[in-house]
Enzyme design. Structure first.
Site, PDB file in Angstrom:
ATOM      1  CE1 TYR A 101      40.038  34.961  38.888  1.00 44.35           C
ATOM      2  CE2 TYR A 101      40.118  34.643  41.255  1.00 44.35           C
ATOM      3  CZ  TYR A 101      40.467  34.239  39.985  1.00 44.35           C
ATOM      4  OH  TYR A 101      41.232  33.121  39.810  1.00 44.35           O
ATOM      5  N   GLY A 102      36.430  40.488  39.940  1.00 49.46           N
ATOM      6  CA  GLY A 102      35.243  41.259  40.330  1.00 49.46           C
ATOM      7  C   GLY A 102      34.180  41.326  39.247  1.00 49.46           C
TER       8      GLY A 102
ATOM      9  CB  CYS B 295      41.321  36.570  46.149  1.00 48.81           C
ATOM     10  SG  CYS B 295      40.101  37.239  45.005  1.00 48.81           S
TER      11      CYS B 295
ATOM     12  CB  THR C 151      36.514  38.682  44.448  1.00 49.62           C
ATOM     13  OG1 THR C 151      36.867  40.038  44.738  1.00 49.62           O
ATOM     14  CG2 THR C 151      35.391  38.665  43.435  1.00 49.62           C
TER      15      THR C 151
ATOM     16  CB  CYS D  54      39.468  44.273  47.342  1.00 47.25           C
ATOM     17  SG  CYS D  54      40.471  43.900  45.876  1.00 47.25           S
TER      18      CYS D  54
ATOM     19  CG  HIS E 294      44.231  43.956  43.834  1.00 47.03           C
ATOM     20  ND1 HIS E 294      43.689  42.700  43.833  1.00 47.03           N
ATOM     21  CD2 HIS E 294      45.071  44.010  42.765  1.00 47.03           C
ATOM     22  CE1 HIS E 294      44.173  42.017  42.801  1.00 47.03           C
ATOM     23  NE2 HIS E 294      45.017  42.790  42.141  1.00 47.03           N
TER      24      HIS E 294
HETATM   25  N1  DGL Z   1      42.212  40.795  45.121  1.00 47.57           N
HETATM   26  C1  DGL Z   1      40.858  40.466  44.878  1.00 47.57           C
HETATM   27  C2  DGL Z   1      40.028  40.548  46.167  1.00 47.57           C
HETATM   28  O1  DGL Z   1      40.555  40.451  47.252  1.00 47.57           O
HETATM   29  C3  DGL Z   1      40.065  41.033  43.777  1.00 47.57           C
HETATM   30  C4  DGL Z   1      40.468  41.774  42.597  1.00 47.57           C
HETATM   31  C5  DGL Z   1      39.746  41.326  41.337  1.00 47.57           C
HETATM   32  O2  DGL Z   1      40.240  40.387  40.730  1.00 47.57           O
HETATM   33  O3  DGL Z   1      38.697  41.899  40.980  1.00 47.57           O
HETATM   34  O4  DGL Z   1      38.840  40.652  46.126  1.00 47.57           O
END
Ligand code: DGL
Length: 284
Positions: free
Chosen positions: A53-54, A85, A87, A200, A202
């Site tokens: 998503y970034g 998430c 983002t 994030c 992740h």
């Molecule tokens: N897990 C996502 C977040 O908390 C973002 C990762 C991505 O899709 O760029 O921002």
């Protein structure tokens, strides 16, 4: 609790939470939810067809999250949705709340406020996707809650994909991780960064590597416990005699079945992949 749009007589089953992310990052949030509320049935949705998503524009991200949500809310009838998430949350949450006024949404807010409170050196870094770092929402948090600190905003394009690879059991390169986190570590007038906000979802999946590869020890601040507490507060008290949790379901928007190693990793988070639940929602 009574399910939205369902008669009270059918309200006996466990509350169902939909935990949503672009990929596997939301598992760091899911783990905290499970610890705090083992009675909750979890449906995990990874929008892997649109990952990461970034890199999406604001308009594309709002549209994409809206499209996935329309599909999974209709199919899964959750009692609560966790946007695990940053983002997506920092941009799409107001749109989602407006679209589903009856459904509670819990978002992921970069943990800038607790980090600013915790920091002794006054040097705080925020590590996030480039999308989150660019958001007005993030800048407002810094202004409102970290005015006494010097905040370094670090946008990483590579760290979330690295975390995905690690979760799939692929080899990840320490040097790549070290390079991505290096700008978080600032030395100034004899002071050093002492708090790094993991903005994030992740990134906490890589916590062992982050700690090992840090040039000096810092507190990595993860929003997951606060997100789980918010869900707990919104759902209300858990029944005393709740049965042990059933495995939750993992849904991938690519429609692709996860490989063997990822299936094993999902099981560690209490999730099973059910081919019948897969949805195919290609990125427009
Ligand atoms: N897990 C996502 C977040 O908390 C973002 C990762 C991505 O899709 O760029 O921002």
């Amino acid at each position: 609790m009574e399910r939205f749009g369902e008669p009270a007589a059918l309200a006996e089953r466990a509350p169902r939470a939909l935990v949503f992310d672009s990929g596997l990052g939301g598992l760091s949030v899911l783990a905290e939810i499970r610890r705090l509320r083992p009675d909750v049935e979890i449906v995990y949705v990874a929008d892997d067809a649109a990952f990461p998503y970034g890199r999406l524009s604001d308009a594309a991200l709002i549209e994409r999250v809206g499209a996935v949500m329309a599909r999974v809310v209709a199919e899964q009838t959750p009692d609560i949705v966790v946007i695990a998430c940053s983002t997506a949350s920092t941009l799409a949450l107001p749109h989602l709340r407006a679209a589903y006024p009856q459904l509670p949404f819990v978002g992921t807010v970069p943990a800038i406020k607790p980090a600013a409170r915790e920091s002794r050196s006054g040097l705080v870094s925020v590590l996030a996707t480039r999308g989150t770092i660019a958001r007005d929402y993030t800048h407002a948090l810094v202004r409102d809650y970290a005015a006494d600190c010097e905040v370094t905003l670090v946008g990483s394009a590579d760290l979330a994909p690295i975390a995905e690879r690690a979760m799939r059991g692929e080899a990840v390169d320490d040097a790549g991780i070290a390079r991505e986190i290096a700008p978080c570590f600032v030395e100034k007038d004899g002071r050093r960064t002492d708090c790094v906000v993991l903005a994030c979802t992740h990134f906490p999946l890589l916590i062992d590597a982050l700690e090992r590869l840090s040039p000096w020890p810092v507190a990595f601040v993860d929003p997951a416990p606060a997100i789980a507490r918010r869900l707990d507060a919104l759902l209300g008290e858990a029944p005393r005699d709740s049965a042990p949790p059933r495995p939750g379901a993992a849904i991938f928007t690519s429609g692709a079945a996860p490989g063997r190693r990822l299936q094993k990793a999902l099981l560690r988070y209490g999730l099973t992949f059910t081919p019948s639940a897969a949805i195919s929602l290609a990125m427009a």
